[in-house]
Design a protein around this motif. Structure first.
Motif, PDB file in Angstrom:
ATOM      1  N   ALA A 293       3.752   5.167   3.860  1.00 44.35           N
ATOM      2  CA  ALA A 293       2.464   4.575   3.512  1.00 44.35           C
ATOM      3  C   ALA A 293       2.306   4.461   2.001  1.00 44.35           C
ATOM      4  CB  ALA A 293       1.328   5.402   4.112  1.00 44.35           C
ATOM      5  N   THR A 294       2.772   5.467   1.278  1.00 47.68           N
ATOM      6  CA  THR A 294       2.687   5.423  -0.184  1.00 47.68           C
ATOM      7  C   THR A 294       3.560   4.316  -0.752  1.00 47.68           C
ATOM      8  OG1 THR A 294       2.249   7.810  -0.280  1.00 47.68           O
ATOM      9  CG2 THR A 294       3.019   6.760  -2.301  1.00 47.68           C
ATOM     10  N   VAL A 295       4.770   4.189  -0.225  1.00 46.96           N
ATOM     11  CA  VAL A 295       5.680   3.144  -0.689  1.00 46.96           C
ATOM     12  C   VAL A 295       5.085   1.763  -0.432  1.00 46.96           C
ATOM     13  CG1 VAL A 295       7.936   2.083  -0.334  1.00 46.96           C
ATOM     14  CG2 VAL A 295       7.736   4.575  -0.465  1.00 46.96           C
ATOM     15  N   GLN A 296       4.475   1.551   0.747  1.00 50.98           N
ATOM     16  CA  GLN A 296       3.856   0.266   1.060  1.00 50.98           C
ATOM     17  C   GLN A 296       2.700  -0.027   0.104  1.00 50.98           C
ATOM     18  OE1 GLN A 296       2.782   0.640   5.185  1.00 50.98           O
ATOM     19  NE2 GLN A 296       4.892   0.380   5.924  1.00 50.98           N
ATOM     20  N   ALA A 297       1.913   1.010  -0.215  1.00 54.50           N
ATOM     21  CA  ALA A 297       0.803   0.820  -1.145  1.00 54.50           C
ATOM     22  C   ALA A 297       1.316   0.469  -2.539  1.00 54.50           C
ATOM     23  CB  ALA A 297      -0.058   2.080  -1.191  1.00 54.50           C
ATOM     24  N   ALA A 300       2.488  -3.183  -2.483  1.00 55.31           N
ATOM     25  CA  ALA A 300       1.363  -4.117  -2.502  1.00 55.31           C
ATOM     26  C   ALA A 300       0.750  -4.214  -3.892  1.00 55.31           C
ATOM     27  CB  ALA A 300       0.308  -3.669  -1.486  1.00 55.31           C
ATOM     28  N   ARG A 301       0.803  -3.139  -4.633  1.00 52.71           N
ATOM     29  CA  ARG A 301       0.207  -3.140  -5.973  1.00 52.71           C
ATOM     30  C   ARG A 301       1.086  -3.822  -6.999  1.00 52.71           C
ATOM     31  NH1 ARG A 301      -2.278   2.382  -7.909  1.00 52.71           N
ATOM     32  NH2 ARG A 301      -3.664   1.731  -6.198  1.00 52.71           N
TER      33      ARG A 301
END
Length: 312
Positions: A293-297, A300-301
């Motif tokens: 989830a952190t990697v996806q966030a 996206a940033r």
């Protein structure tokens, strides 16, 4: 104060041989005029020293003369054991005593050993605090150290991480430990022997009551046991990870799939993210999903939206 300075001037000359008035003034942190007066006072007291004029001149003792004023005071003897940690001695209020103790010890050594001791101080330095940690404010450190020396009980008001956040306890200070630039008090009390961070002591009151350290208590042994227990409580879980060669090197393990101890999912999340693509978390599932989830966030940033990339 002047008597102590006269003794230090005499020990400096005995330790180093010829010294100019300016060199003595710098060492003693006084004016050159004061050095002249002190030299006159030593001469009047029968100390066989003389001055030589000229570029290579200075003051020196008559060859063969050695003072016997090399006995250590109690504070100086305590400070001598902290010789490898001058910063620690200063924090405990023993900086001046340490400097005088070292001077007396050097003056009592034969010339060859004095030179060796000087080389050690010139070429080896212990800097205990970590790189990124700010120095802790320890306003009660000197007072706590005094209670350790004198064996007096104290009442401390202490800030801790769990409720109630502030507590007040009567404790008997058994010893102080400096660990990674942070001071810890080891003390006995109604709840047994406990360890307190000195920078978290927010109130302090010394009592008239004296105490005796329990028979068989050894500070180093207690601290080693405390660290072992702390590490055992710290790593309560484990993770299965797949590591590249570089990731394995950074963790100090073999490449491939390995199980590593973790403190918690929260803590491991931050630690494994530091390794980037050098690690893949396989278990526990909660940790793997949190990292994903952190990697996806992050993606996206930092990545531009689809269709807006300037691809060649």
């Amino acid at each position: 104060m002047r008597a102590s300075r006269l003794v230090n001037l005499l020990l400096l000359l005995q330790d180093r041989g010829r010294m100019t008035a300016r060199q003595l003034a710098d060492e003693l942190e006084v004016s050159v005029r004061t050095v002249y007066r002190d030299v006159e006072a030593l001469g009047a007291a029968g100390i066989p020293l003389y001055g030589e004029a000229g570029h290579a001149g200075g003051y020196r003792l008559v060859d063969g003369y050695r003072t016997r004023l090399t006995g250590l005071t109690g504070d100086e003897a305590q400070a001598a054991f902290l010789a490898a940690l001058p910063g620690a001695a200063a924090e405990l209020g023993l900086g001046e005593a340490l400097a005088t103790a070292q001077l007396k010890l050097r003056a009592a050594l034969p010339a060859g050993l004095r030179e060796q001791a000087g080389r050690i101080q010139e070429r080896f330095l212990l800097d205990a605090p970590g790189w990124y940690g700010d120095a802790d404010s320890t306003p009660h450190l000197v007072a706590v150290a005094g209670a350790v020396w004198t064996g007096r009980a104290v009442v401390i008001r202490y800030r801790r991480w769990r409720a109630p956040e502030e507590i007040e306890r009567r404790v008997e200070p058994y010893g102080l430990v400096l660990k990674a630039g942070r001071w810890y008090l080891v003390a006995g009390g109604a709840t047994g022997i406990r360890t307190y961070r000195v920078d978290q002591i927010i109130g302090y009151r010394e009592l008239e009551e004296e105490f005796e350290v329990p028979d068989g208590f050894v500070l180093a042994e207690y601290w080693n046991g405390y660290l072992a227990d702390f590490r055992a409580r710290l790593h309560t879980g484990e993770a299965l990870v797949r590591l590249t060669a570089d990731g394995a090197r950074r963790l100090g393990v073999e490449p491939g799939e390995v199980r590593v101890p973790i403190e918690s999912v929260e803590h491991a999340h931050g630690e494994f993210l530091r390794l980037g693509a050098e690690v893949e978390v396989l278990e526990p599932v909660e940790l793997r999903e949190r990292i994903a989830a952190t990697v996806q966030a992050l993606a996206a940033r930092y990545l531009p939206p689809a269709g807006t990339r300037n691809d060649p």
